[in-house]
Structures are given as C-alpha cells and as structure tokens.
Scaffold this motif. Structure first.
Motif, PDB file in Angstrom:
ATOM      1  N   PRO A 272      20.255  46.418   7.781  1.00 19.92           N
ATOM      2  CA  PRO A 272      20.296  46.059   6.355  1.00 19.92           C
ATOM      3  C   PRO A 272      18.958  46.254   5.636  1.00 19.92           C
ATOM      4  O   PRO A 272      18.916  46.257   4.419  1.00 19.92           O
ATOM      5  N   GLU A 273      17.868  46.427   6.400  1.00 26.33           N
ATOM      6  CA  GLU A 273      16.551  46.508   5.767  1.00 26.33           C
ATOM      7  C   GLU A 273      16.133  47.934   5.432  1.00 26.33           C
ATOM      8  O   GLU A 273      15.142  48.147   4.750  1.00 26.33           O
ATOM      9  N   ALA A 274      16.848  48.938   5.923  1.00 31.09           N
ATOM     10  CA  ALA A 274      16.445  50.321   5.706  1.00 31.09           C
ATOM     11  C   ALA A 274      17.658  51.172   5.402  1.00 31.09           C
ATOM     12  O   ALA A 274      18.703  51.027   6.031  1.00 31.09           O
ATOM     13  N   ASP A 275      17.516  52.040   4.397  1.00 29.91           N
ATOM     14  CA  ASP A 275      18.527  53.047   4.114  1.00 29.91           C
ATOM     15  C   ASP A 275      18.123  54.329   4.813  1.00 29.91           C
ATOM     16  O   ASP A 275      16.971  54.767   4.708  1.00 29.91           O
ATOM     17  N   CYS A 276      19.055  54.957   5.519  1.00 33.12           N
ATOM     18  CA  CYS A 276      18.742  56.163   6.270  1.00 33.12           C
ATOM     19  C   CYS A 276      19.652  57.296   5.814  1.00 33.12           C
ATOM     20  O   CYS A 276      20.818  57.085   5.502  1.00 33.12           O
ATOM     21  N   VAL A 277      19.100  58.488   5.783  1.00 32.94           N
ATOM     22  CA  VAL A 277      19.861  59.656   5.360  1.00 32.94           C
ATOM     23  C   VAL A 277      19.553  60.823   6.278  1.00 32.94           C
ATOM     24  O   VAL A 277      18.515  60.855   6.952  1.00 32.94           O
ATOM     25  N   ARG A 278      20.475  61.776   6.303  1.00 33.15           N
ATOM     26  CA  ARG A 278      20.260  63.025   7.011  1.00 33.15           C
ATOM     27  C   ARG A 278      19.881  64.074   5.970  1.00 33.15           C
ATOM     28  O   ARG A 278      20.624  64.296   5.017  1.00 33.15           O
ATOM     29  N   SER A 292      15.802  60.590   8.049  1.00 37.17           N
ATOM     30  CA  SER A 292      14.822  59.825   7.289  1.00 37.17           C
ATOM     31  C   SER A 292      15.361  58.433   7.000  1.00 37.17           C
ATOM     32  O   SER A 292      16.536  58.271   6.647  1.00 37.17           O
ATOM     33  N   CYS A 293      14.493  57.431   7.150  1.00 36.70           N
ATOM     34  CA  CYS A 293      14.812  56.067   6.748  1.00 36.70           C
ATOM     35  C   CYS A 293      13.811  55.633   5.691  1.00 36.70           C
ATOM     36  O   CYS A 293      12.634  56.006   5.740  1.00 36.70           O
ATOM     37  N   ILE A 294      14.258  54.848   4.729  1.00 34.07           N
ATOM     38  CA  ILE A 294      13.430  54.480   3.589  1.00 34.07           C
ATOM     39  C   ILE A 294      13.552  52.983   3.351  1.00 34.07           C
ATOM     40  O   ILE A 294      14.626  52.395   3.506  1.00 34.07           O
ATOM     41  N   ASP A 314      17.886  58.246  15.215  1.00 31.86           N
ATOM     42  CA  ASP A 314      17.915  57.658  13.888  1.00 31.86           C
ATOM     43  C   ASP A 314      17.628  56.167  13.919  1.00 31.86           C
ATOM     44  O   ASP A 314      16.970  55.632  13.029  1.00 31.86           O
ATOM     45  N   ASP A 315      18.136  55.456  14.943  1.00 31.05           N
ATOM     46  CA  ASP A 315      17.798  54.045  15.079  1.00 31.05           C
ATOM     47  C   ASP A 315      16.297  53.873  15.279  1.00 31.05           C
ATOM     48  O   ASP A 315      15.710  52.886  14.814  1.00 31.05           O
ATOM     49  N   ASP A 316      15.663  54.822  15.976  1.00 28.72           N
ATOM     50  CA  ASP A 316      14.213  54.769  16.145  1.00 28.72           C
ATOM     51  C   ASP A 316      13.508  54.898  14.797  1.00 28.72           C
ATOM     52  O   ASP A 316      12.497  54.248  14.542  1.00 28.72           O
ATOM     53  N   ALA A 317      14.041  55.748  13.913  1.00 31.83           N
ATOM     54  CA  ALA A 317      13.443  55.894  12.587  1.00 31.83           C
ATOM     55  C   ALA A 317      13.554  54.594  11.804  1.00 31.83           C
ATOM     56  O   ALA A 317      12.638  54.203  11.075  1.00 31.83           O
ATOM     57  N   ALA A 318      14.683  53.900  11.959  1.00 30.86           N
ATOM     58  CA  ALA A 318      14.840  52.597  11.302  1.00 30.86           C
ATOM     59  C   ALA A 318      13.838  51.589  11.857  1.00 30.86           C
ATOM     60  O   ALA A 318      13.272  50.777  11.118  1.00 30.86           O
ATOM     61  N   ASP A 319      13.622  51.626  13.183  1.00 31.33           N
ATOM     62  CA  ASP A 319      12.615  50.737  13.770  1.00 31.33           C
ATOM     63  C   ASP A 319      11.227  51.051  13.223  1.00 31.33           C
ATOM     64  O   ASP A 319      10.436  50.150  12.922  1.00 31.33           O
ATOM     65  N   LEU A 320      10.935  52.346  13.111  1.00 31.58           N
ATOM     66  CA  LEU A 320       9.606  52.736  12.630  1.00 31.58           C
ATOM     67  C   LEU A 320       9.391  52.303  11.189  1.00 31.58           C
ATOM     68  O   LEU A 320       8.308  51.813  10.845  1.00 31.58           O
ATOM     69  N   VAL A 321      10.399  52.442  10.342  1.00 33.04           N
ATOM     70  CA  VAL A 321      10.191  52.073   8.950  1.00 33.04           C
ATOM     71  C   VAL A 321       9.922  50.574   8.825  1.00 33.04           C
ATOM     72  O   VAL A 321       9.152  50.127   7.963  1.00 33.04           O
TER      73      VAL A 321
END
Length: 492
Positions: A272-278, A292-294, A314-321
């Motif tokens: 819920p804390e990050a929006d992610c797109v391809r 990308s997660c924003i 992609d879950d890793d990108a959410a963790d990183l953001v």
C-alpha cells in the motif's frame, strides 16, 4: 580539482603563494546539517568587496564522491573577471582539511604543518585563470577567477589579487554562518535537503550492491510542466536506479506522481505504500522492459527501478523504495547516515576525488583489461586520475605527479550508452572546458588525437581509453610537441 585548462601538465605558472587567512580550530563546530540550512538561507547575503557583484543565487550542487555531504555553487563578476565559487560541506573541519590536503598535493600548493592550513592560489597562464582554495571549518572553499575571453594583455597579478579578495569575503561569510548556525534544524527546507540527497549515497539495493554513480535527471515533457524542481539520482552496476524529484511543495509532487502513473501501465504489487509500474523503451527495434516503484515523502518524489525484465524483482523494487523513503526522512530530520568506509581516507588508494555533475562514469580500474571488453559503455562524464610517467619538456609536472582528467561523452541516440560506431560529442570538463567535436566510438579501445597548446607551442594530445567494463576504463595520455613529450597513465 580546479576547472582550468587542458590538461594541467605544463600550463601552471606558479606565482608567489598568496597566503590568505588561516582556518580556525574546530572547537565549537556547528552541526553540519544545520550549517547546510544556513548556507542555503536566502537572507544570508555575502558582503562583497567593492567592484564585485553576485550574478546568480547560490545553487544546489553535488559531489557524489569522497567525504563531502553537500555542495553548492555561486557566481560573481568584477571589473576584469568572472568568478565561480564552489563550496563543499563535510562532516567536520578535520575531513575538510584532509580533502584540502589531498587537492593541494596534486596542485603543488604548500600547506602549513601546524593544522591551520592557510589557503593559496595558482595562476594558469593558458586560460588566464586564478584558482584559490582553502577551508573554514567543515566547508571547503574554491574560487576560480578568469577573464571572459583570451586577452593577450591579461594581468595575472590583478586577477589573482581579485581571486584572493573574493576568497577572503567568502571565508568571512562562512565564518559568520558558522558563528550563527543553530545547534540543529528540523525539518530541513527543500534546497539543503536536496543538496544532502545529491551527495550522500542512498542505502544499498536489495541485492546488497551500493549506489556509487550519481547522475542528473534531464527534464522531459511532463517534468517541464513544473517549475524549479531539483532532480537527480543514483545508479549501480546491477541495473538498480534510485531517483529523487524535489518539488516546491507536496501538491506538485502528488500531481507529478498521478500524471506519471497515468501514462504507465500499473503493476499488481501487494504494497500500500508504493505504486509500481512496468515501463518500456525501444532500442534497435527491441522492446526493453523495466520495473519502477514510486512513493512520496512530502515534496520529494522517490523512484526505485531495476532494468531487468523479471517480475520476481518487482517486490524488491517496492522494498527499495521504502528504504529510500526512510533515507529521505532521516535527512529531513537533520540526521546523517554513518560515513561510508571511514578508514579509507587515510590511504593513497582511498584518496577522494572532487567531482561535479557526474553520471554513471568510467573510473580507474585496479586490474588488467578483460578481453574482449564490453559491448557498450556508459555515456556521460568519464573521470580519471592519471600519474605522470615521463616528462622531457620541463620540470613540471614531475614524474609521479597525479593529474585529474574528466571528459563528457554525449551519445546521440538517446539511450545513454555508447556502442561501436555510435557517434558521440566529446567535451573536456576538468582541468578546463573544451569542446572537441563529434567522434565515432570504437571498442574496447578508443584512441583520439586532440589539439593541445603550451603557450605559443601547439601539439597533439593522444588519448587512449581502454574499457574494462560498462563503467570502468584505463586511460593513457601523451602530449606530443615534436621536440618533447609528456606521458601519463592511470595504471601507474
């Protein structure tokens, strides 16, 4: 390093060292983050000598390397010269002094042994530039003063005197900021926060790789709709990218976020804390996907991206953001993350290099070339430290001297990569600006003949760049004047 002529091998004419005021002791040093806030305060006017005029506001700068945690630039004019002032903020006066000593060693500036580190100036006879450098507390000060154009009647002593006078005014201004800086400031305003984010690398990517290459974000059609945004980011060698957009307020950040997501295809992520797109881009008729997660933290919009086409990451990108949001919030609260590799600054191998406006850049490699080399290399600035191996043209620079070189390669296809036969524009940034024109790329070795001058003598600078990996290269350089030559190598 000063931003002076190409290259600095023979072209420095040493004048009697202009010793300015000595830096005070470090007792009662201000909190460096609070000093950053004081530095970017619009009401903190610099009291200039007669005949000097400030031509622009203090700008957020970047160091992206070494021990500095923030940078700033400001420009001035006087009757006879233009002046560029660079300020680098460190965690302590001790670190600023160590950086000053590193720079002085490469410039033959003699510093005192008693810890006061008086500053000094050099005159460059090729481009009529005076370069002064010193530090006051945790702020390193650099003043570059030069004629607007080549003038055969230029008076070096007059320009050096103006550089010294302006340096003293800047140092006095810094002393006032140090005396008046509060113990701490939170939350940080946007500009000092951006300055810290530009120069302090974010936390590592989920695979443990560190972000070491900073870059400036170019404005696109969407970003151009927002005034005065500060945009920059970091990359690593594994395809991860962390990008920060600092808008004037939270409303602009949210508006940009909504429009950006509306132009991309959302990705299903249970976060819920990050929006992610391809996202995708096309290179040579091949579609390349990225994830990308924003997320937003007040006025700062934060992207975490990886360039590998794998939904598993992609879950890793959410963790990183989320980690990047924590990084922003820590700095906004006035707290600094621990210094990276604190013991490296004392060794020659770990000596810091002062660089500005970088992107993912080739660096000097410690190992032998890997054959056959990469298929593509990074565009943007290429930065090297070379050691003079021979000189039969004069006493300076002496064999063993270290020289800083920086070039900017701008590729013409839009993907920030250079492949064999790609055309690119080559500019020299350090030790002084020159535009060499457009060349065709060759890999793994790029060899170029570039014009050089030494007073009235012209010659050829033979540059050989041997790429080891996408962002790593060796460089060899020879300045040939016919009757004599100077050689330098990054592997010596």
């Amino acid at each position: 390093m000063a931003r002076t002529s190409w290259p600095r091998f023979l072209l420095i004419a040493m004048l009697p060292l202009a010793l300015l005021s000595a830096c005070g002791d470090e007792a009662g040093e201000p909190d460096p983050v609070a000093l950053a806030v004081a530095l970017f305060d619009d009401d903190a006017a610099i009291e200039l000598p007669k005949g000097f005029e400030q031509t622009d506001d203090l700008e957020v700068g970047a160091t992206y390397a070494g021990r500095a945690i923030a940078g700033a630039t400001v420009y001035f004019e006087s009757d006879d010269a233009t002046h560029e002032v660079y300020l680098d903020l460190f965690r302590s006066g001790e670190e600023a002094r160590a950086e000053l000593r590193d720079a002085a060693d490469g410039l033959d500036i003699n510093l005192s042994d008693d810890g006061s580190d008086a500053s000094g100036c050099l005159w460059d006879d090729l481009v009529f530039t005076s370069f002064c450098m010193g530090h006051r507390g945790p702020l390193l000060i650099e003043v570059d003063s030069f004629f607007p154009g080549p003038d055969e009647d230029a008076d070096p002593e007059k320009i050096e005197a103006q550089a010294s006078e302006l340096y003293e005014a800047i140092e006095a201004h810094i002393k006032r900021l140090i005396d008046d800086a509060p113990d701490d400031v939170a939350p940080l305003p946007r500009r000092p926060l951006a300055a810290l984010l530009m120069s302090i690398a974010p936390p590592p990517a989920p695979d443990g790789t560190a972000f070491t290459d900073g870059f400036d974000v170019e404005s696109d059609d969407l970003l151009a709709q927002f005034d005065d945004s500060l945009n920059f980011g970091w990359t690593n060698d594994d395809g991860w990218r962390a990008t920060f957009y600092a808008f004037v307020d939270n409303d602009e950040a949210e508006t940009y976020r909504d429009r950006w997501i509306g132009n991309a295809r959302p990705t299903e992520i249970d976060d819920p804390e990050a929006d992610c797109v391809r996202t995708s881009r096309t290179e040579t008729d091949v579609v390349i996907y990225a994830w990308s997660c924003i997320a937003a933290s007040d006025e700062v919009l934060i992207f975490a991206r990886h360039d590998i086409d794998s939904e598993e990451l992609d879950d890793d990108a959410a963790d990183l953001v989320r980690d990047l949001v924590s990084h922003v919030e820590m700095l906004r609260a006035g707290e600094l993350p621990p210094a990276a590799r604190p013991d490296d600054d004392d060794d020659e191998e770990g000596a810091t290099k002062r660089t500005r406006q970088p992107e993912a850049s080739p660096t000097v490699a410690p190992t032998a070339t890997v054959d056959p080399g990469p298929d593509a290399v990074n565009a943007g600035p290429w930065k090297f430290t070379v050691t003079v191996t021979s000189n039969d043209c004069g006493d300076q620079p002496s064999p063993g001297s270290a020289i800083e070189l920086e070039y900017k390669a701008t590729e013409l296809t839009g993907d920030n990569q250079l492949r064999a036969t790609d055309f690119f524009k080559l500019e020299q940034i350090v030790p002084g600006y020159r535009d060499f024109g457009v060349f065709a790329m060759t890999l793994p070795v790029l060899e170029l003949d570039l014009p050089v001058t030494n007073g009235e003598v012209t010659g050829v600078g033979r540059l050989s760049v041997e790429f080891v990996a996408t962002g790593t290269a060796h460089v060899r350089y020879v300045e040939d004047y016919g009757s004599c030559s100077i050689a330098a190598d990054s592997q010596q």
